[in-house]
Scaffold this active site. Sequence first.
Site, PDB file in Angstrom:
ATOM      1  N   SER A 135      38.840  29.657  -4.297  1.00  0.00           N
ATOM      2  CA  SER A 135      40.243  29.639  -4.680  1.00  0.00           C
ATOM      3  C   SER A 135      40.614  31.048  -5.103  1.00  0.00           C
ATOM      4  O   SER A 135      40.033  31.582  -6.049  1.00  0.00           O
ATOM      5  CB  SER A 135      40.427  28.654  -5.837  1.00  0.00           C
ATOM      6  OG  SER A 135      41.730  28.732  -6.357  1.00  0.00           O
ATOM      7  N   LYS A 161      41.193  29.201  -0.086  1.00  0.00           N
ATOM      8  CA  LYS A 161      42.429  28.631  -0.625  1.00  0.00           C
ATOM      9  C   LYS A 161      43.158  29.742  -1.333  1.00  0.00           C
ATOM     10  O   LYS A 161      42.542  30.507  -2.079  1.00  0.00           O
ATOM     11  CB  LYS A 161      42.069  27.496  -1.587  1.00  0.00           C
ATOM     12  CG  LYS A 161      43.067  27.205  -2.711  1.00  0.00           C
ATOM     13  CD  LYS A 161      42.667  25.943  -3.461  1.00  0.00           C
ATOM     14  CE  LYS A 161      43.070  25.982  -4.923  1.00  0.00           C
ATOM     15  NZ  LYS A 161      42.618  24.766  -5.649  1.00  0.00           N
ATOM     16  N   LYS A 163      46.485  30.713  -3.828  1.00  0.00           N
ATOM     17  CA  LYS A 163      47.526  30.195  -4.702  1.00  0.00           C
ATOM     18  C   LYS A 163      48.865  30.689  -4.179  1.00  0.00           C
ATOM     19  O   LYS A 163      48.972  31.842  -3.730  1.00  0.00           O
ATOM     20  CB  LYS A 163      47.305  30.713  -6.125  1.00  0.00           C
ATOM     21  CG  LYS A 163      46.039  30.176  -6.777  1.00  0.00           C
ATOM     22  CD  LYS A 163      46.207  28.714  -7.170  1.00  0.00           C
ATOM     23  CE  LYS A 163      44.994  28.206  -7.933  1.00  0.00           C
ATOM     24  NZ  LYS A 163      45.163  26.781  -8.307  1.00  0.00           N
ATOM     25  N   ASP A 188      47.628  26.299  -2.620  1.00  0.00           N
ATOM     26  CA  ASP A 188      47.802  25.505  -3.849  1.00  0.00           C
ATOM     27  C   ASP A 188      49.002  26.051  -4.612  1.00  0.00           C
ATOM     28  O   ASP A 188      49.017  27.206  -5.027  1.00  0.00           O
ATOM     29  CB  ASP A 188      46.531  25.604  -4.714  1.00  0.00           C
ATOM     30  CG  ASP A 188      46.576  24.686  -5.930  1.00  0.00           C
ATOM     31  OD1 ASP A 188      47.609  24.021  -6.154  1.00  0.00           O
ATOM     32  OD2 ASP A 188      45.559  24.639  -6.666  1.00  0.00           O
ATOM     33  N   GLU A 213      48.325  21.897  -1.596  1.00  0.00           N
ATOM     34  CA  GLU A 213      47.928  21.208  -2.818  1.00  0.00           C
ATOM     35  C   GLU A 213      49.072  21.238  -3.836  1.00  0.00           C
ATOM     36  O   GLU A 213      49.635  22.301  -4.110  1.00  0.00           O
ATOM     37  CB  GLU A 213      46.692  21.936  -3.370  1.00  0.00           C
ATOM     38  CG  GLU A 213      45.989  21.267  -4.524  1.00  0.00           C
ATOM     39  CD  GLU A 213      44.741  22.069  -4.940  1.00  0.00           C
ATOM     40  OE1 GLU A 213      44.234  22.884  -4.136  1.00  0.00           O
ATOM     41  OE2 GLU A 213      44.288  21.883  -6.083  1.00  0.00           O
ATOM     42  N   ASP A 238      46.688  17.094  -6.757  1.00  0.00           N
ATOM     43  CA  ASP A 238      45.743  17.513  -7.787  1.00  0.00           C
ATOM     44  C   ASP A 238      46.294  17.004  -9.121  1.00  0.00           C
ATOM     45  O   ASP A 238      45.964  15.890  -9.557  1.00  0.00           O
ATOM     46  CB  ASP A 238      45.597  19.048  -7.741  1.00  0.00           C
ATOM     47  CG  ASP A 238      44.758  19.636  -8.871  1.00  0.00           C
ATOM     48  OD1 ASP A 238      44.312  18.879  -9.757  1.00  0.00           O
ATOM     49  OD2 ASP A 238      44.545  20.869  -8.899  1.00  0.00           O
ATOM     50  N   LYS A 262      38.885  16.162  -9.681  1.00  0.00           N
ATOM     51  CA  LYS A 262      38.308  16.952 -10.779  1.00  0.00           C
ATOM     52  C   LYS A 262      37.957  15.931 -11.848  1.00  0.00           C
ATOM     53  O   LYS A 262      38.856  15.255 -12.356  1.00  0.00           O
ATOM     54  CB  LYS A 262      39.343  17.924 -11.348  1.00  0.00           C
ATOM     55  CG  LYS A 262      39.785  19.014 -10.397  1.00  0.00           C
ATOM     56  CD  LYS A 262      40.886  19.859 -11.029  1.00  0.00           C
ATOM     57  CE  LYS A 262      41.303  20.973 -10.083  1.00  0.00           C
ATOM     58  NZ  LYS A 262      42.476  21.717 -10.601  1.00  0.00           N
ATOM     59  N   GLY A 290      38.149  22.737  -8.804  1.00  0.00           N
ATOM     60  CA  GLY A 290      37.468  23.532  -9.824  1.00  0.00           C
ATOM     61  C   GLY A 290      38.435  23.902 -10.922  1.00  0.00           C
ATOM     62  O   GLY A 290      39.655  23.884 -10.727  1.00  0.00           O
TER      63      GLY A 290
END
Length: 367
Positions: A135, A161, A163, A188, A213, A238, A262, A290
């Site tokens: 990430s 991934k 952000k 995400d 996400e 998420d 998670k 994570g």
Amino acid sequence: MTIEKIELFLCRLPLVHFFETSFGRSYDRTFVLIRVQGDGQEGWGESVAEANPYYSSETTETVWHIIEGFIAPLVIGKTFDHPREVDPALRRVRGHNMAKAGVEMAIWDLYARLQGQPLSQILGGTRDRIASGVSIGIQDSFDQLMEKIEKELAAGYQRIKIKIKPGWDVEAVERVRAKFGNIPLQVDANAAYSLDDSDLLARLDPFNLLLIEQPLDYDDVMDHAVLQARIKTPVCLDESIHTVRIARDAIEARACKIINIKPGRVGGHQASIELHDLCAAHDIPVWHGGMLESGIGRAHNIHLASLPNFRLPGDIAASKRYFQPDLIDPPIDIAADGTIEVPRGPGIGVNIVRERVDKVTLRHLSL
Ligand code: OSB
Ligand code: MG
């Protein structure tokens, strides 16, 4: 097993590199470690709540308060035949999943150590290596983002991934695709958009992303269903998935095609197994998220991610991306093929360096 003692450690570790999401930038990670003791053995857990209530409403201080005042009394002196009994024993406490998970997961570790088996086996894991992805936070420039991606691909990570947030979204993805071609890529948003942004989010459709996400609000399921009908990119939830029941509703409403698990967000390993099984029954792939965990939380994640319906690479990467040194030795590392071995020793199967834990502990409590 009978739980005799719970210890809390409020810890802070500097991050190797700052981590920026749509809700801000952090330079260090503050978290609560939980040590449980019973039947002559110990177990360790890590609560993933952060110092601030931006990812979720919980913080390290609420975790401390809820464990000390409400969870510890439900657990200390109690006998459990199996750690699956802990989650129902904590039902009286509403919410506070990250506090519950820290204690519950420590008890799973304790039980697995007492059985002399790796935690993955007790949880129902079926693989001995897990697929690892990274990430990558929002950077100061696109050049910096490209550099980071190049480095992680060279290290062997199986998926990237990034952000995103308004102003750092379509162009970022466009540039990554232009430079790196059709690598496994996902984004995400950490709830940075609203339904009014549907047209903007639809502009991500041509880029063949694995998923987007949590584009919309943390407590929102229905708008995600509307959005999913408008965009091709699979929506993955998420933040919204706090409980197995919300997951059931989200699947029913077609609010997502994929779910990120998670254990801290749903209350621990037992709830995660139930969520995993629910998704498997509906042919919804899951992957392991994570929370910038230390090696202790990360080890728990690796064991959980060995269950069969974890079908996409997780946000479970090498220790050195986050902390140097980590609280465990040897640290977690990835192989050249982008996989991480599931530890084979009893419990979480990693060696916790007590002196390092003590050194980074700001506050300690024995219950
Ligand atoms: O949304 O997945 C998230 C980190 C902190 C809080 C929320 C998230 C994340 C990450 C990092 O994406 C995942 C990791 O590498 O641990
Ligand atoms: Mg996320």
